[in-house]
Motif scaffolding. Structure first.
Motif, PDB file in Angstrom:
ATOM      1  N   MET A   1      -7.979   2.002 -12.343  1.00 26.90           N
ATOM      2  CA  MET A   1      -8.897   0.954 -12.750  1.00 26.90           C
ATOM      3  C   MET A   1      -8.174  -0.213 -13.390  1.00 26.90           C
ATOM      4  O   MET A   1      -8.595  -1.368 -13.293  1.00 26.90           O
ATOM      5  CB  MET A   1      -9.941   1.498 -13.717  1.00 26.90           C
ATOM      6  N   THR A   2      -7.044   0.052 -14.063  1.00 27.05           N
ATOM      7  CA  THR A   2      -6.274  -1.013 -14.696  1.00 27.05           C
ATOM      8  C   THR A   2      -5.137  -1.512 -13.800  1.00 27.05           C
ATOM      9  O   THR A   2      -4.314  -2.327 -14.243  1.00 27.05           O
ATOM     10  CB  THR A   2      -5.679  -0.544 -16.043  1.00 27.05           C
ATOM     11  N   GLY A   3      -5.084  -1.026 -12.570  1.00 26.07           N
ATOM     12  CA  GLY A   3      -3.972  -1.375 -11.684  1.00 26.07           C
ATOM     13  C   GLY A   3      -3.787  -2.870 -11.504  1.00 26.07           C
ATOM     14  O   GLY A   3      -2.663  -3.377 -11.511  1.00 26.07           O
ATOM     15  N   GLY A   4      -4.892  -3.589 -11.354  1.00 22.90           N
ATOM     16  CA  GLY A   4      -4.810  -5.027 -11.167  1.00 22.90           C
ATOM     17  C   GLY A   4      -4.605  -5.802 -12.439  1.00 22.90           C
ATOM     18  O   GLY A   4      -4.376  -7.022 -12.403  1.00 22.90           O
ATOM     19  N   PHE A   5      -4.666  -5.142 -13.598  1.00 20.04           N
ATOM     20  CA  PHE A   5      -4.538  -5.855 -14.870  1.00 20.04           C
ATOM     21  C   PHE A   5      -3.154  -6.482 -15.018  1.00 20.04           C
ATOM     22  O   PHE A   5      -3.001  -7.522 -15.660  1.00 20.04           O
ATOM     23  CB  PHE A   5      -4.810  -4.915 -16.040  1.00 20.04           C
ATOM     24  N   ALA A   6      -2.121  -5.849 -14.443  1.00 19.62           N
ATOM     25  CA  ALA A   6      -0.780  -6.419 -14.520  1.00 19.62           C
ATOM     26  C   ALA A   6      -0.724  -7.746 -13.776  1.00 19.62           C
ATOM     27  O   ALA A   6      -0.010  -8.673 -14.171  1.00 19.62           O
ATOM     28  CB  ALA A   6       0.243  -5.439 -13.955  1.00 19.62           C
ATOM     29  N   LEU A   7      -1.476  -7.867 -12.684  1.00 17.57           N
ATOM     30  CA  LEU A   7      -1.546  -9.118 -11.939  1.00 17.57           C
ATOM     31  C   LEU A   7      -2.300 -10.167 -12.743  1.00 17.57           C
ATOM     32  O   LEU A   7      -1.911 -11.339 -12.786  1.00 17.57           O
ATOM     33  CB  LEU A   7      -2.228  -8.884 -10.595  1.00 17.57           C
ATOM     34  N   ALA A   8      -3.362  -9.747 -13.414  1.00 18.98           N
ATOM     35  CA  ALA A   8      -4.118 -10.666 -14.269  1.00 18.98           C
ATOM     36  C   ALA A   8      -3.258 -11.157 -15.422  1.00 18.98           C
ATOM     37  O   ALA A   8      -3.369 -12.317 -15.850  1.00 18.98           O
ATOM     38  CB  ALA A   8      -5.365  -9.969 -14.799  1.00 18.98           C
ATOM     39  N   MET A   9      -2.384 -10.316 -15.949  1.00 20.81           N
ATOM     40  CA  MET A   9      -1.476 -10.731 -17.011  1.00 20.81           C
ATOM     41  C   MET A   9      -0.482 -11.767 -16.505  1.00 20.81           C
ATOM     42  O   MET A   9      -0.148 -12.729 -17.203  1.00 20.81           O
ATOM     43  CB  MET A   9      -0.735  -9.519 -17.578  1.00 20.81           C
ATOM     44  N   LEU A  10      -0.015 -11.604 -15.282  1.00 21.20           N
ATOM     45  CA  LEU A  10       0.954 -12.539 -14.708  1.00 21.20           C
ATOM     46  C   LEU A  10       0.401 -13.953 -14.667  1.00 21.20           C
ATOM     47  O   LEU A  10       1.156 -14.922 -14.829  1.00 21.20           O
ATOM     48  CB  LEU A  10       1.331 -12.081 -13.294  1.00 21.20           C
ATOM     49  N   ALA A  11      -0.901 -14.101 -14.506  1.00 18.19           N
ATOM     50  CA  ALA A  11      -1.509 -15.420 -14.362  1.00 18.19           C
ATOM     51  C   ALA A  11      -1.279 -16.296 -15.582  1.00 18.19           C
ATOM     52  O   ALA A  11      -1.149 -17.518 -15.460  1.00 18.19           O
ATOM     53  CB  ALA A  11      -3.009 -15.274 -14.099  1.00 18.19           C
ATOM     54  N   ASP A  12      -1.216 -15.708 -16.791  1.00 19.62           N
ATOM     55  CA  ASP A  12      -1.154 -16.530 -17.992  1.00 19.62           C
ATOM     56  C   ASP A  12      -0.409 -15.824 -19.126  1.00 19.62           C
ATOM     57  O   ASP A  12      -0.861 -15.808 -20.259  1.00 19.62           O
ATOM     58  CB  ASP A  12      -2.567 -16.911 -18.444  1.00 19.62           C
ATOM     59  N   ALA A  13       0.703 -15.213 -18.800  1.00 16.06           N
ATOM     60  CA  ALA A  13       1.524 -14.542 -19.809  1.00 16.06           C
ATOM     61  C   ALA A  13       2.949 -14.444 -19.279  1.00 16.06           C
ATOM     62  O   ALA A  13       3.173 -14.522 -18.062  1.00 16.06           O
ATOM     63  CB  ALA A  13       0.969 -13.150 -20.126  1.00 16.06           C
ATOM     64  N   PRO A  14       3.931 -14.256 -20.161  1.00 12.34           N
ATOM     65  CA  PRO A  14       5.337 -14.187 -19.742  1.00 12.34           C
ATOM     66  C   PRO A  14       5.691 -12.838 -19.128  1.00 12.34           C
ATOM     67  O   PRO A  14       6.500 -12.073 -19.660  1.00 12.34           O
ATOM     68  CB  PRO A  14       6.092 -14.433 -21.051  1.00 12.34           C
TER      69      PRO A  14
ATOM     70  N   ALA B   1     -17.741  -6.862 -10.619  1.00 13.53           N
ATOM     71  CA  ALA B   1     -17.849  -8.296 -10.361  1.00 13.53           C
ATOM     72  C   ALA B   1     -16.799  -8.758  -9.352  1.00 13.53           C
ATOM     73  O   ALA B   1     -15.651  -8.305  -9.366  1.00 13.53           O
ATOM     74  CB  ALA B   1     -17.707  -9.073 -11.662  1.00 13.53           C
ATOM     75  N   LEU B   2     -17.190  -9.678  -8.474  1.00 12.40           N
ATOM     76  CA  LEU B   2     -16.284 -10.259  -7.494  1.00 12.40           C
ATOM     77  C   LEU B   2     -15.697 -11.563  -8.031  1.00 12.40           C
ATOM     78  O   LEU B   2     -16.372 -12.334  -8.705  1.00 12.40           O
ATOM     79  CB  LEU B   2     -17.032 -10.543  -6.188  1.00 12.40           C
ATOM     80  N   GLY B   3     -14.434 -11.807  -7.711  1.00 17.57           N
ATOM     81  CA  GLY B   3     -13.803 -13.059  -8.073  1.00 17.57           C
ATOM     82  C   GLY B   3     -13.788 -13.339  -9.552  1.00 17.57           C
ATOM     83  O   GLY B   3     -13.885 -14.489  -9.981  1.00 17.57           O
ATOM     84  N   ARG B   4     -13.627 -12.305 -10.350  1.00 15.75           N
ATOM     85  CA  ARG B   4     -13.640 -12.462 -11.803  1.00 15.75           C
ATOM     86  C   ARG B   4     -12.493 -11.682 -12.427  1.00 15.75           C
ATOM     87  O   ARG B   4     -12.233 -10.542 -12.050  1.00 15.75           O
ATOM     88  CB  ARG B   4     -14.968 -11.958 -12.364  1.00 15.75           C
ATOM     89  N   THR B   5     -11.817 -12.299 -13.377  1.00 14.81           N
ATOM     90  CA  THR B   5     -10.760 -11.619 -14.112  1.00 14.81           C
ATOM     91  C   THR B   5     -11.369 -10.790 -15.230  1.00 14.81           C
ATOM     92  O   THR B   5     -12.230 -11.277 -15.970  1.00 14.81           O
ATOM     93  CB  THR B   5      -9.768 -12.631 -14.714  1.00 14.81           C
ATOM     94  N   THR B   6     -10.946  -9.558 -15.347  1.00 19.34           N
ATOM     95  CA  THR B   6     -11.478  -8.689 -16.394  1.00 19.34           C
ATOM     96  C   THR B   6     -11.263  -9.311 -17.765  1.00 19.34           C
ATOM     97  O   THR B   6     -10.180  -9.824 -18.065  1.00 19.34           O
ATOM     98  CB  THR B   6     -10.831  -7.291 -16.336  1.00 19.34           C
ATOM     99  N   PRO B   7     -12.271  -9.324 -18.643  1.00 11.57           N
ATOM    100  CA  PRO B   7     -12.118  -9.947 -19.962  1.00 11.57           C
ATOM    101  C   PRO B   7     -10.974  -9.383 -20.798  1.00 11.57           C
ATOM    102  O   PRO B   7     -10.360 -10.108 -21.584  1.00 11.57           O
ATOM    103  CB  PRO B   7     -13.478  -9.689 -20.622  1.00 11.57           C
ATOM    104  N   VAL B   8     -10.660  -8.091 -20.641  1.00 11.09           N
ATOM    105  CA  VAL B   8      -9.590  -7.498 -21.452  1.00 11.09           C
ATOM    106  C   VAL B   8      -8.222  -8.085 -21.104  1.00 11.09           C
ATOM    107  O   VAL B   8      -7.257  -7.915 -21.857  1.00 11.09           O
ATOM    108  CB  VAL B   8      -9.582  -5.961 -21.300  1.00 11.09           C
ATOM    109  N   ALA B   9      -8.138  -8.813 -20.003  1.00 15.98           N
ATOM    110  CA  ALA B   9      -6.869  -9.443 -19.636  1.00 15.98           C
ATOM    111  C   ALA B   9      -6.395 -10.413 -20.711  1.00 15.98           C
ATOM    112  O   ALA B   9      -5.186 -10.557 -20.943  1.00 15.98           O
ATOM    113  CB  ALA B   9      -6.996 -10.167 -18.295  1.00 15.98           C
ATOM    114  N   ALA B  10      -7.330 -11.095 -21.381  1.00 14.47           N
ATOM    115  CA  ALA B  10      -6.941 -12.035 -22.435  1.00 14.47           C
ATOM    116  C   ALA B  10      -6.231 -11.304 -23.566  1.00 14.47           C
ATOM    117  O   ALA B  10      -5.238 -11.805 -24.125  1.00 14.47           O
ATOM    118  CB  ALA B  10      -8.174 -12.773 -22.961  1.00 14.47           C
ATOM    119  N   TRP B  11      -6.719 -10.115 -23.910  1.00 13.88           N
ATOM    120  CA  TRP B  11      -6.082  -9.312 -24.959  1.00 13.88           C
ATOM    121  C   TRP B  11      -4.695  -8.851 -24.509  1.00 13.88           C
ATOM    122  O   TRP B  11      -3.724  -8.913 -25.279  1.00 13.88           O
ATOM    123  CB  TRP B  11      -6.972  -8.126 -25.296  1.00 13.88           C
ATOM    124  N   LEU B  12      -4.582  -8.401 -23.271  1.00 12.01           N
ATOM    125  CA  LEU B  12      -3.304  -7.923 -22.753  1.00 12.01           C
ATOM    126  C   LEU B  12      -2.287  -9.062 -22.663  1.00 12.01           C
ATOM    127  O   LEU B  12      -1.098  -8.869 -22.931  1.00 12.01           O
ATOM    128  CB  LEU B  12      -3.507  -7.282 -21.378  1.00 12.01           C
TER     129      LEU B  12
END
Length: 255
Positions: free
Chosen positions: A126-139, A92-103
Motif C-alpha cells: 500500500m505504501t509502495g508508491g509513497f517513495a515516488l510521491a516523496m521524489l516529487a518534492d523531497a531530496p 482516489a484517482l490522480g491524487r497524491t496520498t496526504p501522508v506524502a507531505a509528512w514523509l
C-alpha cells in the motif's frame, strides 16, 4: 528482547501531524516505509540489512502495531485504521496520498542532518508508491517501489494509476528525465500491482528499472522475500547514495 530494542525511538512532526519513528545505523539516510499490517518482524529484518550495509535507517510507524506478525487479523486491524484516516487515499484517482507531505518533511530533515546526494526511500505494498510521491518534492535520490498497490486496483483506471497528482507526476518525470532512476520490484502475476509497471515504463522510460519475479506472490522484500530483490535494492542504495570508494565490491552489483 524486542526486535526494535536496539533501535532509537523518536518522532517526527509536520503540519501538526506526528508519527513515531525508529532509527538505527550510520551513513547516508534511508527511509523504510512499512507495508500492511505495520512494522512486522520481516520489515524489521529487511531494515536491519540496510543498516548492516552502512546506512542510517529511519522506520516511521504510520499504522498498525509495531512488531506484530503479518497475520490476517493484524492486516484487517490495520486496514480499518487506514480507512478512517485522512492521511491515506486508497481509492482516489490522480491524487497524491496526504501522508506524502509528512514523509517528505521527514526526508528533508534526514538529508539536512546527514547531507550527501539525497536519501533513499522504499515503500511496500500500500505504501509502495509513497517513495515516488516523496521524489516529487523531497531530496530523494534512490526511490524504491516494492509491489506498489495503491490505489486499490479496482477497475482499469485504478489498476494503472500511480497515486500521484498531475503536478507531482510532472515533477517526478522532470527529475527522472534529469537522471534520477526509480527501482521497482514485483511478482509478475501479483494482482495487487495492477498494470502500474506498464504505466511506470510509459511515463518514466528507461530510468524505470523493473525487477520482476515469476509467480503470484506479493511481498518481494519481506514475507515472500526474494534475495535477488533485496540485493538489488541494497546495491541501488549504494550506487545512488555513497561515493564509489565506499561501495562494497563483494556484494551484488547495482542495477
Amino acid at each position: 528482547m524486542g526486535l526494535l530494542d536496539s533501535w532509537t525511538p523518536g518522532s517526527h512532526t509536520a503540519d501538526g501531524v506526528t508519527h513515531p519513528t525508529y532509527r538505527k545505523g550510520s551513513g547516508p539516510g534511508v527511509v523504510v516505509i512499512h507495508e500492511v499490517p505495520g512494522i512486522t518482524p520481516a520489515v524489521i529484518a529487511f531494515a536491519e540489512e540496510v543498516v548492516a550495509r552502512g546506512f542510517t535507517v529511519v522506520l516511521p510507524s504510520l499504522f498498525g502495531r509495531d512488531q506484530a506478525p503479518a497475520t490476517v487479523r493484524e492486516s484487517l486491524r490495520s486496514l480499518a485504521q487506514v480507512c478512517i484516516s485522512r492521511e491515506f487515499s486508497m481509492f482516489a484517482l490522480g491524487r497524491t496520498t496526504p501522508v506524502a507531505a509528512w514523509l517528505r518533511s521527514l526526508a528533508r530533515e534526514l538529508h539536512a542532518e546527514l547531507g550527501g546526494p539525497g536519501v533513499g526511500a522504499v515503500g511496500m505494498c500500500m505504501t509502495g508508491g509513497f517513495a515516488l510521491a516523496m521524489l516529487a518534492d523531497a531530496p530523494v535520490a534512490a526511490p524504491v517501489l516494492a509491489q506498489p498497490a495503491s490505489p486499490a486496483p479496482l477497475g482499469r483506471a485504478r489498476s494503472a494509476d500511480l497515486g500521484l497528482s498531475p503536478g507531482d507526476l510532472e515533477s517526478v518525470k522532470g527529475k527522472v528525465a534529469a537522471g534520477c532512476q526509480v527501482l521497482g520490484l514485483r511478482y509478475e502475476r501479483d494482482p495487487a500491482t495492477g498494470t502500474r509497471f506498464d504505466t511506470l515504463r510509459r511515463e518514466l522510460g528507461d530510468n524505470f528499472i523493473a525487477v520482476e519475479f515469476p509467480g503470484r506472490k506479493h511481498s518481494t522484500l519481506t514475507e515472500h522475500r526474494q534475495q535477488e530483490g533485496v540485493d538489488r535494492v541494497l546495491a541501488f542504495f549504494e550506487d545512488k547514495l555513497k561515493p564509489a570508494s565506499d561501495h562494497q565490491p563483494d556484494q551484488a552489483s547495482s542495477p
